[in-house]
Design a protein around this motif. Sequence first.
Motif, short mmCIF file in Angstrom:
data_model
loop_
_atom_site.label_atom_id
_atom_site.label_comp_id
_atom_site.label_asym_id
_atom_site.label_seq_id
_atom_site.Cartn_x
_atom_site.Cartn_y
_atom_site.Cartn_z
N ILE A 192 -1.71 -1.18 -31.62
CA ILE A 192 -1.47 -0.67 -30.27
C ILE A 192 -2.76 -0.80 -29.48
N LYS A 193 -2.65 -1.18 -28.22
CA LYS A 193 -3.81 -1.43 -27.37
C LYS A 193 -4.13 -0.22 -26.50
N SER A 194 -5.41 0.08 -26.42
CA SER A 194 -5.92 1.07 -25.47
C SER A 194 -6.60 0.28 -24.36
N THR A 195 -6.03 0.33 -23.17
CA THR A 195 -6.43 -0.57 -22.09
C THR A 195 -7.32 0.13 -21.06
N LYS A 196 -8.36 -0.55 -20.63
CA LYS A 196 -9.23 0.00 -19.60
C LYS A 196 -8.49 0.12 -18.27
N HIS A 197 -8.82 1.15 -17.53
CA HIS A 197 -8.26 1.34 -16.20
C HIS A 197 -9.29 2.08 -15.34
N ARG A 198 -9.04 2.13 -14.03
CA ARG A 198 -9.96 2.76 -13.10
C ARG A 198 -9.18 3.18 -11.85
N VAL A 199 -9.83 3.94 -10.99
CA VAL A 199 -9.24 4.32 -9.70
C VAL A 199 -10.17 3.83 -8.60
N VAL A 200 -9.67 2.96 -7.74
CA VAL A 200 -10.46 2.39 -6.65
C VAL A 200 -9.89 2.87 -5.32
N GLU A 201 -10.49 2.38 -4.23
CA GLU A 201 -9.95 2.73 -2.92
C GLU A 201 -8.57 2.11 -2.76
N PRO A 202 -7.58 2.88 -2.32
CA PRO A 202 -6.22 2.35 -2.16
C PRO A 202 -6.13 1.46 -0.93
N PRO A 203 -5.11 0.60 -0.89
CA PRO A 203 -4.93 -0.23 0.31
C PRO A 203 -4.60 0.63 1.52
N ILE A 204 -5.13 0.24 2.68
CA ILE A 204 -4.83 0.94 3.93
C ILE A 204 -3.89 0.06 4.74
N SER A 205 -2.73 0.61 5.05
CA SER A 205 -1.70 -0.17 5.73
C SER A 205 -1.91 -0.22 7.25
N GLU A 206 -2.61 0.79 7.78
CA GLU A 206 -2.79 0.86 9.22
C GLU A 206 -4.15 0.29 9.63
N GLU A 207 -4.14 -0.62 10.57
CA GLU A 207 -5.40 -1.18 11.07
C GLU A 207 -6.15 -0.13 11.90
N GLY A 208 -7.46 -0.19 11.83
CA GLY A 208 -8.26 0.72 12.62
C GLY A 208 -8.56 2.04 11.94
N VAL A 209 -7.94 2.29 10.78
CA VAL A 209 -8.21 3.52 10.05
C VAL A 209 -9.50 3.35 9.27
N ASP A 210 -10.43 4.28 9.43
CA ASP A 210 -11.74 4.11 8.78
C ASP A 210 -11.95 5.08 7.63
N GLU A 211 -10.87 5.72 7.17
CA GLU A 211 -10.99 6.69 6.09
C GLU A 211 -9.83 6.56 5.12
N TYR A 212 -10.15 6.58 3.83
CA TYR A 212 -9.11 6.60 2.81
C TYR A 212 -8.66 8.03 2.61
N PRO A 213 -7.35 8.29 2.63
CA PRO A 213 -6.87 9.67 2.50
C PRO A 213 -7.06 10.21 1.09
N ALA A 214 -6.95 11.52 0.97
CA ALA A 214 -7.08 12.17 -0.34
C ALA A 214 -5.98 11.69 -1.28
N ARG A 215 -6.28 11.69 -2.55
CA ARG A 215 -5.32 11.32 -3.59
C ARG A 215 -5.27 12.45 -4.61
N TYR A 216 -4.05 12.77 -5.07
CA TYR A 216 -3.86 13.79 -6.09
C TYR A 216 -3.11 13.18 -7.27
N SER A 217 -3.51 13.56 -8.46
CA SER A 217 -2.74 13.16 -9.64
C SER A 217 -2.81 14.29 -10.66
N VAL A 218 -1.86 14.27 -11.57
CA VAL A 218 -1.79 15.25 -12.65
C VAL A 218 -1.70 14.45 -13.95
N VAL A 219 -2.63 14.71 -14.86
CA VAL A 219 -2.72 13.92 -16.09
C VAL A 219 -2.59 14.84 -17.29
N TYR A 220 -1.79 14.42 -18.26
CA TYR A 220 -1.63 15.19 -19.49
C TYR A 220 -2.11 14.31 -20.64
N PHE A 221 -3.29 14.65 -21.18
CA PHE A 221 -3.87 13.89 -22.28
C PHE A 221 -3.34 14.44 -23.60
#
Length: 345
Positions: free
Chosen positions: A274-303
């Motif tokens: 079984i593979k344990s794969t590397k991952h990361r969290v980067v800036e998300p794509p912004i769909s609206e032009e002229g927006v200069d801020e990436y909005p907050a992101r929330y996630s819930v993780v159960y290890f």
Amino acid sequence: MAPVATTPYEAASSPKNLAIPLIDFHTLLSTSASAKAETSKAILSAFEEDGFLYLKNVPIAPSTLSNVFSCSKRFFEREQWQKDSLAWTTPSSNRGYVARGREKTSSNLSREEVQKEKSSNPDLKESFEIGREGVEGHPNQWPHRFDLEGADFSNTMQEFFLECKEMHRLIMSAIAIGMGLDEDYFDEIVSKGDNNLRLLHYPSVKKEVFEKNKGQVRAGAHSDYGSITLLFQDMRGGLQVQTSAGDWLDVTPIEGTVVVNAGDLLARWTNDLIKSTKHRVVEPPISEEGVDEYPARYSVVYFCNPDYDTWIEALPGTWENDKYGKKYEGINCGDYLVQRLSATY
């Protein structure tokens, strides 16, 4: 890797050489042995191929998830002094509030090297860590001391922790079936629930932060430490997984699904089948032009982990025909996890 497109699962995405299968969890609860076996093989295959999959129709109500996310958001909106008074203390406890910049998720095993990464590219997140209740010397840092909302938060998260614990058991049962082991092979090994529920808040970030520092990410590239991880994410996006070719590909949020990935301990336990794969969290794509801020992101993780007193060595059927035999020495689960956590804080 060819896209998966066979009942009861289908390819959720198939860019380049990676397909993340979308699997119907409901069939794991089926009384049909053949349906359960087919789904179990699909889950095992996904873990063996790329280490990631989506699950739909999981036994956690949408209203429950909505409440968990709402409680999480309100917690992170608390005054800083309240959050700091619930601070994370030690890797062996792994409970409490982790302020922005405290942790650096990394694939590096050296604490010194992780500290260098933290100085140059700190993770842009804060978190709250919850373990199982009733562990002597390691109490959860609940905010019920502050107000009734804090008490509601505590009750909500304790109930959700147990729902995720049952999901963990069912997925491990599927892995057992897929590997030709007894369905209940892992039941006793995960019965205590030595798992970790992590609430994550990635605050809004100006675009210029990423423009000025090309190496900046919201959470650094890493693989998870335990057996499997259940990720419940909002629709902001930003999670990426690394393919065997080294490309970074988006794990696009799909409403009503849970992202599941295998961790380092499960890879070790299965002698790297079984593979344990590397991952990361980067800036998300912004769909609206002229927006200069990436909005907050929330996630819930159960290890998810085996119980901490479990001795981890290659499972039956994973090493006997391998020319290298058992690739790893046996190790105590709890010791291994504390060792890995110690490098990131």
